[in-house]
Design an enzyme around this catalytic site. Structure first.
Site, PDB file in Angstrom:
ATOM      1  N   LEU A 221       0.823  -1.220   0.000  1.00  0.00           N
ATOM      2  CA  LEU A 221       0.000   0.000   0.000  1.00  0.00           C
ATOM      3  C   LEU A 221       0.852   1.263   0.000  1.00  0.00           C
ATOM      4  CD1 LEU A 221      -2.524  -1.224   2.714  1.00  0.00           C
ATOM      5  CD2 LEU A 221      -3.061  -0.858   0.303  1.00  0.00           C
ATOM      6  N   ASP A 252      10.104  -2.896  -5.113  1.00  0.00           N
ATOM      7  CA  ASP A 252      11.179  -3.894  -5.244  1.00  0.00           C
ATOM      8  C   ASP A 252      11.986  -4.002  -3.944  1.00  0.00           C
ATOM      9  OD1 ASP A 252      10.389  -4.322  -7.871  1.00  0.00           O
ATOM     10  OD2 ASP A 252      11.673  -2.719  -8.619  1.00  0.00           O
ATOM     11  N   GLY A 287      15.916   7.028  -7.906  1.00  0.00           N
ATOM     12  CA  GLY A 287      16.289   5.832  -8.672  1.00  0.00           C
ATOM     13  C   GLY A 287      15.780   4.573  -7.999  1.00  0.00           C
TER      14      GLY A 287
HETATM   15  O1  RIB Z   1       9.875  -1.478 -10.180  1.00  0.00           O
HETATM   16  C1  RIB Z   1      10.668  -0.508 -10.798  1.00  0.00           C
HETATM   17  C2  RIB Z   1      11.212  -1.036 -12.085  1.00  0.00           C
HETATM   18  O2  RIB Z   1      10.161  -1.252 -12.972  1.00  0.00           O
HETATM   19  C3  RIB Z   1      12.161  -0.104 -12.800  1.00  0.00           C
HETATM   20  O3  RIB Z   1      13.499  -0.273 -12.404  1.00  0.00           O
HETATM   21  C4  RIB Z   1      11.903  -0.419 -14.251  1.00  0.00           C
HETATM   22  O4  RIB Z   1      12.980  -1.025 -14.892  1.00  0.00           O
HETATM   23  C5  RIB Z   1      10.658  -1.283 -14.275  1.00  0.00           C
HETATM   24  O5  RIB Z   1      10.966  -2.584 -14.535  1.00  0.00           O
END
Ligand code: RIB
Length: 301
Positions: A221, A252, A287
């Protein structure tokens, strides 16, 4: 021996910081361009390695100028790249990301060599999958390849975490092997066929995601943390307050941290609480990979 096996995408990210997004047919100028290593697979592998886990990644890059630096980057991040190869005649995956002053992003991906990863490549990596505590996948390689990876993981008894991003139609047999399925609100809505919004929406959605087959489910979320569901239990784990600079890669960072704690044997609820703090830490810098936190930074949140 790697604890975390990541199968997924490796992208060259082109990030445009701009005051506002153009409307269709409009040109907006004065954007600032920066380039970063990215791809959900690469980011999640780097996130897990940043937290001290032994990580191996299976992926493909092209034979263009963007391919070789991806190896160097992942090695620098501490990821074992022995299962990554360059594919002749392919372009390295690329992502075009627009970030506005509120830190929100929109992303368009050209998958390139990521789609060149084959079922044979997965089968060839079966021993390394078997050695890992957890297999982590996203949906930026072909969905069939992800299905093959989770089939191999199930066969060799390795736990599977799939971050269904971007969302694809997947069947019950696919979902039934996941422990956990990790989705954001949009991806949860895609799977359930109805809007999922905020903590209340996610608390209602997570148990219904379990009905689709996964052994456990997590709905992320953003600033509000995440919701988990497993068996009869579910709950909301808030994220600490963070000053948002760029949300790219926060999901990520969350998945990488979640994978590490699960690989270490933490219960899902505890792993999700840790991952929510990792996600919050990741929005404070620019980034995707440049913003991944260390364990000390997560502890300090
Ligand atoms: O989750 C972010 C990522 O999504 C970025 O780094 C981009 O490459 C896309 O895959």
């Amino acid at each position: 021996m790697a604890e975390v096996f990541v199968v997924g995408s490796i992208n060259q990210d082109f990030v445009l910081k701009v005051e506002r997004r153009p409307e269709p047919g409009e040109t907006v100028t004065d954007a600032v361009l920066s380039t970063h290593h990215g791809g959900k697979g690469s980011n999640q592998a780097a996130a897990a390695a940043r937290l001290g886990a032994a990580v191996i990644m299976l992926g493909r890059v092209g034979e263009d100028e963007f391919g070789e630096p991806q190896f160097v980057n992942l090695r620098d991040q501490g990821v074992d790249t022995s299962l990554i190869e360059r594919l002749e005649g392919w372009k390295t995956g690329s992502a075009f990301i627009t970030v506005t002053p509120d830190g929100e992003n929109v992303i368009t991906v050209a998958p390139g060599a990521n789609r060149g990863l084959s079922d044979e490549d997965i089968e060839a990596a079966a021993d390394a999958i078997a050695e890992a505590e957890i297999l982590v996948a996203q949906m930026e390689v072909s969905p069939e390849t992800v299905a093959k990876a989770i089939e191999v993981a199930a066969r060799v008894g390795t736990r599977v975490l799939v971050n269904l991003a971007p969302p694809f139609e997947v069947g019950r047999a696919f979902l039934a092997k996941l422990d956990p399925l990790v989705v954001n609100e949009h991806e949860a809505a895609f799977l359930l066929g109805e809007k999922v919004k905020g903590v209340e929406g996610a608390l209602s959605a997570a148990p219904r995601l379990l009905e689709l087959g996964p052994r456990s489910a997590v709905v992320t979320l953003g600033a509000e943390g995440a919701v988990f569901a497993e068996g009869d239990s579910s709950g909301h784990l808030p994220a600490p307050l963070a000053k948002v600079v760029d949300t790219t890669g926060a999901g990520d960072a969350f998945v990488g941290a979640l994978a590490v704690r699960l690989a270490q044997g933490a219960p899902l609820e505890e792993a999700v609480a840790y991952a929510a703090r990792a996600g919050a830490a990741a929005v404070t810098r620019e980034g995707a990979q440049g913003s991944l936190p260390t364990h000390a930074e997560i502890e300090a949140m």
